[in-house]
Design a protein around this motif. Structure first.
Motif, PDB file in Angstrom:
ATOM      1  N   THR A   1       0.832  -1.208   0.000  1.00 46.96           N
ATOM      2  CA  THR A   1       0.000   0.000   0.000  1.00 46.96           C
ATOM      3  C   THR A   1       0.862   1.251   0.000  1.00 46.96           C
ATOM      4  OG1 THR A   1      -1.798  -1.129   1.168  1.00 46.96           O
ATOM      5  CG2 THR A   1      -1.766   1.279   1.277  1.00 46.96           C
ATOM      6  N   LEU A   2       1.889   1.263   0.838  1.00 53.31           N
ATOM      7  CA  LEU A   2       2.776   2.429   0.912  1.00 53.31           C
ATOM      8  C   LEU A   2       3.638   2.556  -0.347  1.00 53.31           C
ATOM      9  CD1 LEU A   2       3.855   2.159   4.660  1.00 53.31           C
ATOM     10  CD2 LEU A   2       2.407   3.922   3.649  1.00 53.31           C
ATOM     11  N   LEU A   3       4.044   1.437  -0.911  1.00 53.97           N
ATOM     12  CA  LEU A   3       4.833   1.484  -2.144  1.00 53.97           C
ATOM     13  C   LEU A   3       4.039   2.125  -3.279  1.00 53.97           C
ATOM     14  CD1 LEU A   3       6.646  -1.989  -2.173  1.00 53.97           C
ATOM     15  CD2 LEU A   3       7.714   0.259  -1.956  1.00 53.97           C
ATOM     16  N   LYS A   4       2.762   1.798  -3.361  1.00 54.77           N
ATOM     17  CA  LYS A   4       1.925   2.320  -4.441  1.00 54.77           C
ATOM     18  C   LYS A   4       1.751   3.833  -4.355  1.00 54.77           C
ATOM     19  CE  LYS A   4      -0.730  -1.930  -5.122  1.00 54.77           C
ATOM     20  NZ  LYS A   4      -2.059  -2.591  -4.974  1.00 54.77           N
ATOM     21  N   SER A   5       1.823   4.367  -3.144  1.00 51.66           N
ATOM     22  CA  SER A   5       1.591   5.800  -2.969  1.00 51.66           C
ATOM     23  C   SER A   5       2.880   6.592  -2.763  1.00 51.66           C
ATOM     24  CB  SER A   5       0.660   6.027  -1.769  1.00 51.66           C
ATOM     25  OG  SER A   5       1.244   5.530  -0.577  1.00 51.66           O
ATOM     26  N   SER A   6       4.032   5.947  -2.937  1.00 53.68           N
ATOM     27  CA  SER A   6       5.316   6.612  -2.680  1.00 53.68           C
ATOM     28  C   SER A   6       6.138   6.739  -3.953  1.00 53.68           C
ATOM     29  CB  SER A   6       6.133   5.823  -1.642  1.00 53.68           C
ATOM     30  OG  SER A   6       5.447   5.700  -0.417  1.00 53.68           O
ATOM     31  N   ARG A   7       6.841   7.852  -4.070  1.00 52.56           N
ATOM     32  CA  ARG A   7       7.792   8.010  -5.164  1.00 52.56           C
ATOM     33  C   ARG A   7       9.052   7.188  -4.862  1.00 52.56           C
ATOM     34  NH1 ARG A   7       6.824  13.333  -3.763  1.00 52.56           N
ATOM     35  NH2 ARG A   7       9.027  13.519  -3.137  1.00 52.56           N
ATOM     36  N   PRO A   8       9.856   6.871  -5.887  1.00 53.33           N
ATOM     37  CA  PRO A   8      11.064   6.061  -5.661  1.00 53.33           C
ATOM     38  C   PRO A   8      12.027   6.660  -4.644  1.00 53.33           C
ATOM     39  CG  PRO A   8      10.548   6.132  -7.999  1.00 53.33           C
ATOM     40  CD  PRO A   8       9.617   7.101  -7.328  1.00 53.33           C
ATOM     41  N   ASP A   9      12.031   7.986  -4.493  1.00 45.19           N
ATOM     42  CA  ASP A   9      12.954   8.607  -3.548  1.00 45.19           C
ATOM     43  C   ASP A   9      12.366   8.705  -2.141  1.00 45.19           C
ATOM     44  OD1 ASP A   9      11.010  10.471  -4.207  1.00 45.19           O
ATOM     45  OD2 ASP A   9      12.380  12.184  -4.070  1.00 45.19           O
ATOM     46  N   GLN A  10      11.186   8.107  -1.931  1.00 44.34           N
ATOM     47  CA  GLN A  10      10.516   8.216  -0.634  1.00 44.34           C
ATOM     48  C   GLN A  10      10.566   6.925   0.181  1.00 44.34           C
ATOM     49  OE1 GLN A  10       6.632   9.712  -2.080  1.00 44.34           O
ATOM     50  NE2 GLN A  10       7.038  11.555  -0.893  1.00 44.34           N
ATOM     51  N   TYR A  11      11.292   5.929  -0.273  1.00 41.44           N
ATOM     52  CA  TYR A  11      11.385   4.695   0.502  1.00 41.44           C
ATOM     53  C   TYR A  11      12.688   3.978   0.180  1.00 41.44           C
ATOM     54  CZ  TYR A  11      10.011   2.275  -3.801  1.00 41.44           C
ATOM     55  OH  TYR A  11       9.965   1.806  -5.081  1.00 41.44           O
ATOM     56  N   LEU A  12      13.117   3.145   1.115  1.00 43.54           N
ATOM     57  CA  LEU A  12      14.329   2.341   0.934  1.00 43.54           C
ATOM     58  C   LEU A  12      14.163   1.012   1.654  1.00 43.54           C
ATOM     59  CD1 LEU A  12      17.129   5.015   1.492  1.00 43.54           C
ATOM     60  CD2 LEU A  12      16.708   3.763  -0.632  1.00 43.54           C
ATOM     61  N   SER A  13      14.721  -0.050   1.068  1.00 42.60           N
ATOM     62  CA  SER A  13      14.789  -1.353   1.716  1.00 42.60           C
ATOM     63  C   SER A  13      16.123  -1.419   2.465  1.00 42.60           C
ATOM     64  CB  SER A  13      14.709  -2.471   0.678  1.00 42.60           C
ATOM     65  OG  SER A  13      15.080  -3.711   1.257  1.00 42.60           O
ATOM     66  N   VAL A  14      16.079  -1.573   3.764  1.00 41.15           N
ATOM     67  CA  VAL A  14      17.310  -1.542   4.559  1.00 41.15           C
ATOM     68  C   VAL A  14      18.223  -2.723   4.233  1.00 41.15           C
ATOM     69  CG1 VAL A  14      18.269  -1.499   6.906  1.00 41.15           C
ATOM     70  CG2 VAL A  14      16.142  -0.294   6.401  1.00 41.15           C
ATOM     71  N   TYR A  15      17.650  -3.905   3.972  1.00 39.79           N
ATOM     72  CA  TYR A  15      18.469  -5.074   3.691  1.00 39.79           C
ATOM     73  C   TYR A  15      19.074  -5.036   2.289  1.00 39.79           C
ATOM     74  CZ  TYR A  15      16.730  -7.525   7.875  1.00 39.79           C
ATOM     75  OH  TYR A  15      16.450  -7.901   9.155  1.00 39.79           O
ATOM     76  N   GLY A  16      18.535  -4.220   1.409  1.00 39.93           N
ATOM     77  CA  GLY A  16      19.050  -4.147   0.044  1.00 39.93           C
ATOM     78  C   GLY A  16      20.513  -3.737   0.017  1.00 39.93           C
ATOM     79  N   GLN A  17      21.270  -4.337  -0.890  1.00 40.23           N
ATOM     80  CA  GLN A  17      22.689  -4.028  -1.065  1.00 40.23           C
ATOM     81  C   GLN A  17      23.507  -4.298   0.196  1.00 40.23           C
ATOM     82  OE1 GLN A  17      23.160  -0.067  -2.688  1.00 40.23           O
ATOM     83  NE2 GLN A  17      21.511  -0.363  -4.169  1.00 40.23           N
ATOM     84  N   THR A  18      23.078  -5.300   0.982  1.00 38.54           N
ATOM     85  CA  THR A  18      23.840  -5.725   2.160  1.00 38.54           C
ATOM     86  C   THR A  18      24.093  -7.223   2.036  1.00 38.54           C
ATOM     87  OG1 THR A  18      21.967  -6.361   3.569  1.00 38.54           O
ATOM     88  CG2 THR A  18      22.582  -4.015   3.535  1.00 38.54           C
ATOM     89  N   LEU A  19      24.779  -7.793   3.019  1.00 40.42           N
ATOM     90  CA  LEU A  19      25.061  -9.227   3.009  1.00 40.42           C
ATOM     91  C   LEU A  19      23.797 -10.071   3.141  1.00 40.42           C
ATOM     92  CD1 LEU A  19      28.258  -9.312   5.270  1.00 40.42           C
ATOM     93  CD2 LEU A  19      28.139  -9.502   2.770  1.00 40.42           C
ATOM     94  N   VAL A  20      22.691  -9.445   3.545  1.00 40.70           N
ATOM     95  CA  VAL A  20      21.430 -10.185   3.708  1.00 40.70           C
ATOM     96  C   VAL A  20      20.392  -9.701   2.699  1.00 40.70           C
ATOM     97  CG1 VAL A  20      21.789 -10.790   6.112  1.00 40.70           C
ATOM     98  CG2 VAL A  20      20.749  -8.586   5.553  1.00 40.70           C
ATOM     99  N   ALA A  21      20.869  -9.290   1.535  1.00 37.29           N
ATOM    100  CA  ALA A  21      19.957  -8.783   0.507  1.00 37.29           C
ATOM    101  C   ALA A  21      18.916  -9.822   0.106  1.00 37.29           C
ATOM    102  CB  ALA A  21      20.745  -8.323  -0.715  1.00 37.29           C
ATOM    103  N   GLU A  22      19.262 -11.122   0.243  1.00 32.30           N
ATOM    104  CA  GLU A  22      18.303 -12.168  -0.140  1.00 32.30           C
ATOM    105  C   GLU A  22      17.084 -12.180   0.771  1.00 32.30           C
ATOM    106  OE1 GLU A  22      20.907 -14.125   2.961  1.00 32.30           O
ATOM    107  OE2 GLU A  22      21.207 -12.766   1.270  1.00 32.30           O
ATOM    108  N   LEU A  23      17.184 -11.527   1.930  1.00 35.39           N
ATOM    109  CA  LEU A  23      16.050 -11.438   2.854  1.00 35.39           C
ATOM    110  C   LEU A  23      15.286 -10.123   2.696  1.00 35.39           C
ATOM    111  CD1 LEU A  23      17.707 -12.823   6.132  1.00 35.39           C
ATOM    112  CD2 LEU A  23      16.356 -14.067   4.434  1.00 35.39           C
ATOM    113  N   GLY A  24      15.597  -9.390   1.628  1.00 36.55           N
ATOM    114  CA  GLY A  24      15.000  -8.067   1.439  1.00 36.55           C
ATOM    115  C   GLY A  24      13.492  -8.053   1.475  1.00 36.55           C
ATOM    116  N   ASP A  25      12.862  -9.119   0.979  1.00 38.50           N
ATOM    117  CA  ASP A  25      11.405  -9.143   0.927  1.00 38.50           C
ATOM    118  C   ASP A  25      10.781  -9.219   2.314  1.00 38.50           C
ATOM    119  OD1 ASP A  25       8.946  -9.285  -0.689  1.00 38.50           O
ATOM    120  OD2 ASP A  25       8.758 -11.294   0.160  1.00 38.50           O
TER     121      ASP A  25
END
Length: 284
Positions: free
Chosen positions: A35-59
């Motif tokens: 719901t929040l992704l649909k209403s947010s611009r790309p610069d308004q959110y970040l996945s903390v696990y992304g681009q880390t050693l645990v990126a596979e758990l990003g979801d």
């Protein structure tokens, strides 16, 4: 109408010109995240696990969303159900989202290989317990660029201001890691770390198991068995998880049961030796 503390906090932080954000536990809030992704611009959110050693758990990892209109329905829905432990609120300087994300990425993985773990900063119970036990002078290194935070604590809302927001290195011995965890937090952390270990080291076998039974139910049952046997050391947990995962029944063999007057360490050493023997790796 009298406004609740989080509503008053949101209004005040916005009045001060601060950016508002939701730190969301995406593992248990997939619908809200979408719901929040649909209403947010790309610069308004970040996945903390992304681009880390645990990126596979990003979801299933935490997401941080900038909120421009705190009175919108998604925010009100979260505030109406604080006991679902969806995360917490923070205020930042304008444009401070990347800095906050980097702050928590630097504090995300704790411990040394092969016994690393994930720090669940996005859990409001973890945040509340840390702020309850930390001295005020430790707040800046813990909260980093966050100006203020608002969170559910036990049975009510609380807010805390950061006395010196900014960018800080991770202390050699982070005081927030010395805070005792509740039994529920410890269980959740063990579950998350067990899942991460199996996905990293035994992903094919874990995928095969998932085709036959619910992996979360199996993980909880296996960790409950470890607790009943008092096998809580990393070596013992990894042994139990790995052996059960690869066993035909995905459960311990009959000879694994505790013998009378056998201590947890004696039990573990006997089972390890017998397992090695039956697998042809060692003499009995």
């Amino acid at each position: 109408m009298k406004r609740s503390l989080p509503h008053r906090w949101l209004i005040e932080q916005q009045r001060l010109g601060h950016a508002l954000c939701v730190v969301l536990d995406s593992e248990n809030e997939h619908h809200m995240r979408q719901t929040l992704l649909k209403s947010s611009r790309p610069d308004q959110y970040l996945s903390v696990y992304g681009q880390t050693l645990v990126a596979e758990l990003g979801d299933t990892g935490p997401f941080i969303f900038i909120v421009e209109r705190p009175g919108d329905e998604p925010v009100n829905e979260l505030l109406d159900r604080p006991d679902s432990h969806w995360g917490w609120l923070a205020s930042l300087p304008k444009g401070g989202l990347p800095t906050l994300m980097e702050h928590w990425r630097e504090r995300l993985i704790i411990g040394e290989r092969p016994h690393q773990a994930l720090y669940r900063f996005h859990d409001n119970r973890v945040l509340a317990r840390a702020l309850k036990h930390l001295p005020v002078e430790a707040y800046p290194a813990y909260l980093g660029p966050a100006l203020s935070v608002c969170y559910w604590q036990d049975t009510g809302w609380a807010s805390m201001h950061n006395p010196a927001p900014g960018t800080y290195p991770v202390p050699a011995s982070p005081p927030w890691l010395q805070v005792p965890a509740t039994a529920q937090q410890a269980t959740q952390t063990r579950l998350l770390n067990a899942r991460r270990f199996l996905l990293a080291e035994h992903v094919r076998a874990f995928a095969t198991l998932a085709e036959q039974r619910d992996p979360e139910t199996w993980l909880r049952a296996t960790l409950d068995q470890a607790k009943a046997w008092h096998w809580q050391a990393p070596e013992q947990l990894e042994f139990l998880l790995t052996q059960c995962l690869h066993a035909p029944t995905h459960s311990p063999a009959s000879y694994w049961q505790v013998r009378p007057a056998e201590s947890p360490d004696e039990h573990f050493q006997r089972v390890r030796l017998m397992t090695a023997f039956w697998q042809g790796d060692a003499p009995l």
